[in-house]
Motif scaffolding. Structure first.
Motif, PDB file in Angstrom:
ATOM      1  N   HIS A 104       0.815  -1.217   0.000  1.00 26.28           N
ATOM      2  CA  HIS A 104       0.000   0.000   0.000  1.00 26.28           C
ATOM      3  C   HIS A 104       0.851   1.270   0.000  1.00 26.28           C
ATOM      4  CE1 HIS A 104      -3.561  -2.364   0.357  1.00 26.28           C
ATOM      5  NE2 HIS A 104      -3.136  -2.917   1.475  1.00 26.28           N
ATOM      6  N   TYR A 105       2.135   1.138   0.314  1.00 28.60           N
ATOM      7  CA  TYR A 105       3.034   2.287   0.353  1.00 28.60           C
ATOM      8  C   TYR A 105       4.195   2.098  -0.618  1.00 28.60           C
ATOM      9  CZ  TYR A 105       0.353   3.468   4.461  1.00 28.60           C
ATOM     10  OH  TYR A 105      -0.681   3.791   5.293  1.00 28.60           O
ATOM     11  N   ALA A 106       3.978   1.328  -1.665  1.00 26.10           N
ATOM     12  CA  ALA A 106       5.029   0.965  -2.626  1.00 26.10           C
ATOM     13  C   ALA A 106       5.694   2.189  -3.255  1.00 26.10           C
ATOM     14  CB  ALA A 106       4.460   0.064  -3.714  1.00 26.10           C
ATOM     15  N   LYS A 107       4.943   3.239  -3.476  1.00 28.66           N
ATOM     16  CA  LYS A 107       5.519   4.415  -4.141  1.00 28.66           C
ATOM     17  C   LYS A 107       6.578   5.117  -3.285  1.00 28.66           C
ATOM     18  CE  LYS A 107       1.896   7.685  -2.777  1.00 28.66           C
ATOM     19  NZ  LYS A 107       0.829   8.533  -3.279  1.00 28.66           N
ATOM     20  N   TYR A 108       6.675   4.754  -2.015  1.00 24.86           N
ATOM     21  CA  TYR A 108       7.674   5.349  -1.127  1.00 24.86           C
ATOM     22  C   TYR A 108       8.974   4.538  -1.089  1.00 24.86           C
ATOM     23  CZ  TYR A 108       3.856   8.281   0.366  1.00 24.86           C
ATOM     24  OH  TYR A 108       2.829   9.171   0.370  1.00 24.86           O
ATOM     25  N   LEU A 109       9.043   3.462  -1.863  1.00 26.00           N
ATOM     26  CA  LEU A 109      10.243   2.625  -1.909  1.00 26.00           C
ATOM     27  C   LEU A 109      10.979   2.879  -3.214  1.00 26.00           C
ATOM     28  CD1 LEU A 109      12.102   0.371  -0.926  1.00 26.00           C
ATOM     29  CD2 LEU A 109      10.444  -1.282  -1.818  1.00 26.00           C
ATOM     30  N   THR A 110      12.268   3.250  -3.104  1.00 20.08           N
ATOM     31  CA  THR A 110      13.120   3.443  -4.271  1.00 20.08           C
ATOM     32  C   THR A 110      14.293   2.489  -4.167  1.00 20.08           C
ATOM     33  OG1 THR A 110      12.495   5.773  -4.432  1.00 20.08           O
ATOM     34  CG2 THR A 110      14.511   5.094  -5.569  1.00 20.08           C
ATOM     35  N   ILE A 111      14.481   1.703  -5.220  1.00 18.27           N
ATOM     36  CA  ILE A 111      15.592   0.757  -5.289  1.00 18.27           C
ATOM     37  C   ILE A 111      16.400   1.119  -6.526  1.00 18.27           C
ATOM     38  CG2 ILE A 111      16.257  -1.663  -5.464  1.00 18.27           C
ATOM     39  CD1 ILE A 111      13.465  -2.358  -4.304  1.00 18.27           C
ATOM     40  N   GLU A 112      17.648   1.503  -6.315  1.00 16.64           N
ATOM     41  CA  GLU A 112      18.498   1.905  -7.437  1.00 16.64           C
ATOM     42  C   GLU A 112      19.058   0.681  -8.161  1.00 16.64           C
ATOM     43  OE1 GLU A 112      21.357   4.735  -5.926  1.00 16.64           O
ATOM     44  OE2 GLU A 112      19.828   6.289  -5.703  1.00 16.64           O
ATOM     45  N   ASP A 113      19.913   0.918  -9.154  1.00 20.46           N
ATOM     46  CA  ASP A 113      20.463  -0.141 -10.008  1.00 20.46           C
ATOM     47  C   ASP A 113      21.304  -1.157  -9.238  1.00 20.46           C
ATOM     48  OD1 ASP A 113      19.362   1.307 -12.096  1.00 20.46           O
ATOM     49  OD2 ASP A 113      21.259   2.200 -12.718  1.00 20.46           O
ATOM     50  N   ASP A 114      21.286  -2.399  -9.753  1.00 21.17           N
ATOM     51  CA  ASP A 114      22.183  -3.469  -9.324  1.00 21.17           C
ATOM     52  C   ASP A 114      22.070  -3.800  -7.834  1.00 21.17           C
ATOM     53  OD1 ASP A 114      24.035  -5.417 -10.047  1.00 21.17           O
ATOM     54  OD2 ASP A 114      25.724  -4.182  -9.410  1.00 21.17           O
ATOM     55  N   VAL A 115      20.853  -3.783  -7.310  1.00 18.10           N
ATOM     56  CA  VAL A 115      20.610  -4.126  -5.910  1.00 18.10           C
ATOM     57  C   VAL A 115      20.188  -5.587  -5.831  1.00 18.10           C
ATOM     58  CG1 VAL A 115      19.036  -3.704  -3.960  1.00 18.10           C
ATOM     59  CG2 VAL A 115      20.047  -1.786  -5.190  1.00 18.10           C
ATOM     60  N   TRP A 116      20.572  -6.243  -4.752  1.00 13.00           N
ATOM     61  CA  TRP A 116      20.220  -7.637  -4.531  1.00 13.00           C
ATOM     62  C   TRP A 116      19.493  -7.734  -3.196  1.00 13.00           C
ATOM     63  CZ3 TRP A 116      23.999 -11.896  -2.686  1.00 13.00           C
ATOM     64  CH2 TRP A 116      23.413 -13.148  -2.814  1.00 13.00           C
ATOM     65  N   ILE A 117      18.249  -8.194  -3.229  1.00 17.04           N
ATOM     66  CA  ILE A 117      17.451  -8.396  -2.016  1.00 17.04           C
ATOM     67  C   ILE A 117      17.174  -9.893  -1.924  1.00 17.04           C
ATOM     68  CG2 ILE A 117      15.331  -7.829  -0.792  1.00 17.04           C
ATOM     69  CD1 ILE A 117      15.181  -5.273  -2.514  1.00 17.04           C
ATOM     70  N   THR A 118      17.702 -10.534  -0.872  1.00 15.82           N
ATOM     71  CA  THR A 118      17.587 -11.987  -0.771  1.00 15.82           C
ATOM     72  C   THR A 118      16.286 -12.408  -0.089  1.00 15.82           C
ATOM     73  OG1 THR A 118      18.874 -12.019   1.258  1.00 15.82           O
ATOM     74  CG2 THR A 118      20.081 -12.312  -0.792  1.00 15.82           C
ATOM     75  N   ASN A 119      16.081 -13.706  -0.036  1.00 19.87           N
ATOM     76  CA  ASN A 119      14.838 -14.308   0.452  1.00 19.87           C
ATOM     77  C   ASN A 119      14.408 -13.809   1.832  1.00 19.87           C
ATOM     78  OD1 ASN A 119      15.155 -15.804  -1.853  1.00 19.87           O
ATOM     79  ND2 ASN A 119      15.755 -17.663  -0.797  1.00 19.87           N
ATOM     80  N   LYS A 120      13.110 -13.695   1.990  1.00 20.76           N
ATOM     81  CA  LYS A 120      12.445 -13.404   3.262  1.00 20.76           C
ATOM     82  C   LYS A 120      12.784 -12.042   3.872  1.00 20.76           C
ATOM     83  CE  LYS A 120      10.829 -17.784   4.213  1.00 20.76           C
ATOM     84  NZ  LYS A 120       9.440 -18.028   4.306  1.00 20.76           N
ATOM     85  N   ALA A 121      13.380 -11.146   3.104  1.00 25.10           N
ATOM     86  CA  ALA A 121      13.620  -9.791   3.616  1.00 25.10           C
ATOM     87  C   ALA A 121      12.277  -9.065   3.733  1.00 25.10           C
ATOM     88  CB  ALA A 121      14.559  -9.032   2.682  1.00 25.10           C
ATOM     89  N   VAL A 122      12.226  -8.078   4.615  1.00 28.40           N
ATOM     90  CA  VAL A 122      11.001  -7.306   4.852  1.00 28.40           C
ATOM     91  C   VAL A 122      11.361  -5.826   4.734  1.00 28.40           C
ATOM     92  CG1 VAL A 122       9.203  -6.742   6.530  1.00 28.40           C
ATOM     93  CG2 VAL A 122      10.096  -9.074   6.418  1.00 28.40           C
ATOM     94  N   ILE A 123      10.561  -5.089   3.945  1.00 33.97           N
ATOM     95  CA  ILE A 123      10.810  -3.654   3.769  1.00 33.97           C
ATOM     96  C   ILE A 123       9.517  -2.892   4.080  1.00 33.97           C
ATOM     97  CG2 ILE A 123      11.534  -1.859   2.160  1.00 33.97           C
ATOM     98  CD1 ILE A 123      12.879  -4.140   0.514  1.00 33.97           C
ATOM     99  N   PHE A 124       9.557  -2.100   5.147  1.00 33.31           N
ATOM    100  CA  PHE A 124       8.406  -1.292   5.548  1.00 33.31           C
ATOM    101  C   PHE A 124       8.588   0.148   5.103  1.00 33.31           C
ATOM    102  CE2 PHE A 124       8.267  -4.585   8.935  1.00 33.31           C
ATOM    103  CZ  PHE A 124       6.984  -5.058   8.700  1.00 33.31           C
ATOM    104  N   CYS A 125       7.519   0.760   4.605  1.00 37.10           N
ATOM    105  CA  CYS A 125       7.565   2.161   4.168  1.00 37.10           C
ATOM    106  C   CYS A 125       6.533   3.010   4.909  1.00 37.10           C
ATOM    107  CB  CYS A 125       7.328   2.251   2.662  1.00 37.10           C
ATOM    108  SG  CYS A 125       8.600   1.467   1.698  1.00 37.10           S
ATOM    109  N   HIS A 126       6.032   2.511   6.024  1.00 32.08           N
ATOM    110  CA  HIS A 126       5.101   3.301   6.831  1.00 32.08           C
ATOM    111  C   HIS A 126       5.221   2.885   8.293  1.00 32.08           C
ATOM    112  CE1 HIS A 126       2.571  -0.279   6.951  1.00 32.08           C
ATOM    113  NE2 HIS A 126       1.850   0.318   7.868  1.00 32.08           N
ATOM    114  N   ARG A 127       4.729   3.740   9.154  1.00 31.18           N
ATOM    115  CA  ARG A 127       4.680   3.419  10.577  1.00 31.18           C
ATOM    116  C   ARG A 127       3.419   4.036  11.165  1.00 31.18           C
ATOM    117  NH1 ARG A 127       5.840   6.970  14.560  1.00 31.18           N
ATOM    118  NH2 ARG A 127       6.418   9.060  13.959  1.00 31.18           N
ATOM    119  N   ARG A 128       3.031   3.559  12.313  1.00 31.23           N
ATOM    120  CA  ARG A 128       1.896   4.146  13.031  1.00 31.23           C
ATOM    121  C   ARG A 128       2.373   5.345  13.833  1.00 31.23           C
ATOM    122  NH1 ARG A 128      -3.174   2.036  11.872  1.00 31.23           N
ATOM    123  NH2 ARG A 128      -2.906  -0.150  11.379  1.00 31.23           N
ATOM    124  N   ASN A 129       1.593   6.410  13.804  1.00 29.99           N
ATOM    125  CA  ASN A 129       1.871   7.570  14.638  1.00 29.99           C
ATOM    126  C   ASN A 129       1.163   7.339  15.971  1.00 29.99           C
ATOM    127  OD1 ASN A 129       1.947  10.001  15.994  1.00 29.99           O
ATOM    128  ND2 ASN A 129       1.541  11.233  14.175  1.00 29.99           N
TER     129      ASN A 129
END
Length: 172
Positions: free
Chosen positions: A69-94
Protein backbone atom coordinates in the motif's frame (compact mmCIF):
# COMPACT_ATOMS: atom_id res chain seq x y z
CA UNK A 1 -29.21 13.84 -4.72
CA UNK A 2 -28.58 11.89 -1.53
CA UNK A 3 -28.86 8.54 -3.37
CA UNK A 4 -26.45 9.77 -6.04
CA UNK A 5 -23.81 10.69 -3.43
CA UNK A 6 -24.27 7.33 -1.71
CA UNK A 7 -23.83 5.56 -5.04
CA UNK A 8 -20.53 7.37 -5.71
CA UNK A 9 -19.24 6.58 -2.21
CA UNK A 10 -20.03 2.89 -2.64
CA UNK A 11 -18.60 2.88 -6.17
CA UNK A 12 -15.33 4.51 -5.02
CA UNK A 13 -15.07 2.07 -2.11
CA UNK A 14 -15.59 -0.86 -4.48
CA UNK A 15 -12.96 0.45 -6.91
CA UNK A 16 -10.41 0.91 -4.10
CA UNK A 17 -11.06 -2.65 -2.83
CA UNK A 18 -10.60 -4.04 -6.35
CA UNK A 19 -7.35 -2.07 -6.70
CA UNK A 20 -5.99 -3.40 -3.39
CA UNK A 21 -7.01 -6.93 -4.32
CA UNK A 22 -5.15 -6.58 -7.63
CA UNK A 23 -2.05 -5.31 -5.82
CA UNK A 24 -2.30 -8.22 -3.38
CA UNK A 25 -2.50 -10.71 -6.28
CA UNK A 26 0.54 -9.11 -7.97
CA UNK A 27 2.59 -9.03 -4.75
CA UNK A 28 1.83 -12.70 -4.07
CA UNK A 29 2.71 -13.59 -7.65
CA UNK A 30 6.04 -11.81 -7.17
CA UNK A 31 6.63 -13.46 -3.78
CA UNK A 32 5.71 -17.08 -4.45
CA UNK A 33 5.29 -17.83 -8.16
CA UNK A 34 7.35 -20.64 -9.66
CA UNK A 35 7.20 -18.77 -12.98
CA UNK A 36 9.61 -16.24 -11.51
CA UNK A 37 12.26 -18.97 -11.21
CA UNK A 38 12.43 -19.13 -14.99
CA UNK A 39 12.32 -15.36 -15.48
CA UNK A 40 14.45 -13.87 -12.67
CA UNK A 41 13.78 -10.22 -13.54
CA UNK A 42 10.01 -10.76 -13.57
CA UNK A 43 9.80 -10.12 -9.82
CA UNK A 44 11.28 -6.62 -10.13
CA UNK A 45 8.97 -5.92 -13.10
CA UNK A 46 5.94 -6.86 -11.00
CA UNK A 47 7.18 -4.61 -8.19
CA UNK A 48 7.47 -1.79 -10.72
CA UNK A 49 3.83 -2.34 -11.73
CA UNK A 50 2.81 -2.23 -8.06
CA UNK A 51 4.47 1.20 -7.76
CA UNK A 52 8.04 0.71 -6.53
CA UNK A 53 10.67 2.93 -8.17
CA UNK A 54 13.13 0.27 -9.37
CA UNK A 55 16.37 0.67 -11.26
CA UNK A 56 18.03 -1.80 -13.62
CA UNK A 57 19.46 -5.23 -12.81
CA UNK A 58 17.64 -5.56 -9.48
CA UNK A 59 17.39 -9.12 -8.14
CA UNK A 60 14.66 -9.90 -5.62
CA UNK A 61 14.54 -13.24 -3.80
CA UNK A 62 11.74 -15.56 -2.78
CA UNK A 63 9.10 -14.37 -0.28
CA UNK A 64 10.36 -10.79 0.11
CA UNK A 65 7.72 -8.67 1.87
CA UNK A 66 6.95 -5.37 0.21
CA UNK A 67 4.78 -2.72 1.86
CA UNK A 68 2.28 -2.88 -1.03
CA UNK A 69 0.00 0.00 0.00
CA UNK A 70 3.03 2.29 0.35
CA UNK A 71 5.03 0.96 -2.63
CA UNK A 72 5.52 4.42 -4.14
CA UNK A 73 7.67 5.35 -1.13
CA UNK A 74 10.24 2.62 -1.91
CA UNK A 75 13.12 3.44 -4.27
CA UNK A 76 15.59 0.76 -5.29
CA UNK A 77 18.50 1.91 -7.44
CA UNK A 78 20.46 -0.14 -10.01
CA UNK A 79 22.18 -3.47 -9.32
CA UNK A 80 20.61 -4.13 -5.91
CA UNK A 81 20.22 -7.64 -4.53
CA UNK A 82 17.45 -8.40 -2.02
CA UNK A 83 17.59 -11.99 -0.77
CA UNK A 84 14.84 -14.31 0.45
CA UNK A 85 12.45 -13.40 3.26
CA UNK A 86 13.62 -9.79 3.62
CA UNK A 87 11.00 -7.31 4.85
CA UNK A 88 10.81 -3.65 3.77
CA UNK A 89 8.41 -1.29 5.55
CA UNK A 90 7.57 2.16 4.17
CA UNK A 91 5.10 3.30 6.83
CA UNK A 92 4.68 3.42 10.58
CA UNK A 93 1.90 4.15 13.03
CA UNK A 94 1.87 7.57 14.64
CA UNK A 95 1.34 6.80 18.32
CA UNK A 96 1.55 10.38 19.58
CA UNK A 97 -2.12 10.17 20.59
CA UNK A 98 -2.15 6.54 21.71
CA UNK A 99 -3.20 6.11 25.33
CA UNK A 100 -4.48 3.44 27.69
CA UNK A 101 -7.92 2.13 26.60
CA UNK A 102 -7.54 3.35 23.01
CA UNK A 103 -7.19 1.10 19.95
CA UNK A 104 -3.74 0.88 18.38
CA UNK A 105 -5.12 -0.01 14.96
CA UNK A 106 -7.10 3.25 14.90
CA UNK A 107 -3.91 5.32 15.08
CA UNK A 108 -3.02 6.95 11.74
CA UNK A 109 -0.22 5.64 9.55
CA UNK A 110 2.56 7.83 8.20
CA UNK A 111 4.48 7.02 5.03
CA UNK A 112 8.26 7.13 5.41
CA UNK A 113 10.35 6.73 2.23
CA UNK A 114 12.98 4.00 1.99
CA UNK A 115 15.93 4.32 -0.40
CA UNK A 116 18.19 1.41 -1.28
CA UNK A 117 21.15 2.79 -3.19
CA UNK A 118 23.09 1.36 -6.11
CA UNK A 119 24.89 -1.94 -5.56
CA UNK A 120 23.52 -2.61 -2.07
CA UNK A 121 22.66 -6.12 -0.86
CA UNK A 122 20.00 -7.03 1.70
CA UNK A 123 20.56 -10.37 3.50
CA UNK A 124 18.08 -13.16 4.18
CA UNK A 125 15.43 -12.23 6.74
CA UNK A 126 16.67 -8.65 7.17
CA UNK A 127 14.06 -6.09 8.21
CA UNK A 128 14.28 -2.56 6.83
CA UNK A 129 12.27 -0.08 8.88
CA UNK A 130 10.56 3.05 7.46
CA UNK A 131 12.56 6.18 6.64
CA UNK A 132 15.91 4.40 6.18
CA UNK A 133 18.56 4.90 3.49
CA UNK A 134 20.77 1.91 2.66
CA UNK A 135 24.01 3.37 1.29
CA UNK A 136 25.70 2.60 -2.02
CA UNK A 137 27.43 -0.78 -2.00
CA UNK A 138 26.34 -1.48 1.58
CA UNK A 139 25.61 -5.02 2.75
CA UNK A 140 22.89 -5.70 5.32
CA UNK A 141 23.56 -9.01 7.07
CA UNK A 142 21.05 -11.82 7.43
CA UNK A 143 18.45 -11.18 10.14
CA UNK A 144 19.53 -7.58 10.72
CA UNK A 145 17.01 -4.99 11.92
CA UNK A 146 17.85 -1.71 10.17
CA UNK A 147 16.43 1.24 12.10
CA UNK A 148 18.93 3.92 11.02
CA UNK A 149 20.67 4.93 7.80
CA UNK A 150 23.43 2.60 6.61
CA UNK A 151 26.60 4.38 5.36
CA UNK A 152 27.98 3.72 1.88
CA UNK A 153 30.33 0.73 1.50
CA UNK A 154 29.79 -0.80 4.92
CA UNK A 155 28.59 -4.14 6.26
CA UNK A 156 25.93 -3.95 8.98
CA UNK A 157 24.35 -6.67 11.08
CA UNK A 158 22.58 -7.39 14.32
CA UNK A 159 19.47 -6.20 16.14
CA UNK A 160 19.51 -3.26 15.85
CA UNK A 161 21.93 -3.16 12.92
CA UNK A 162 25.39 -1.74 13.62
CA UNK A 163 28.39 -1.26 11.36
CA UNK A 164 30.53 -4.42 11.44
CA UNK A 165 33.00 -3.55 8.72
CA UNK A 166 34.06 -0.63 6.55
CA UNK A 167 34.75 -1.83 3.00
CA UNK A 168 37.98 -0.72 1.37
CA UNK A 169 39.20 -0.15 -2.19
CA UNK A 170 40.71 -3.15 -3.92
CA UNK A 171 44.29 -2.44 -4.91
CA UNK A 172 45.94 -4.43 -7.69
Amino acid sequence: MKNKNMFFKIFNLLISKIKYFGLWILSNLAKYSVIVWFFPRLRSSIWKIIGVNIGRKVDIGWDVFLDVHYAKYLTIEDDVWITNKAVIFCHRRNIDNYYINTRYKNEPTEPKPVLIKKGAAIGTGAIIMPGVVIGEGAIVGAGALVTKNVPNWTVVGGVPAKVIKLLEHKFK
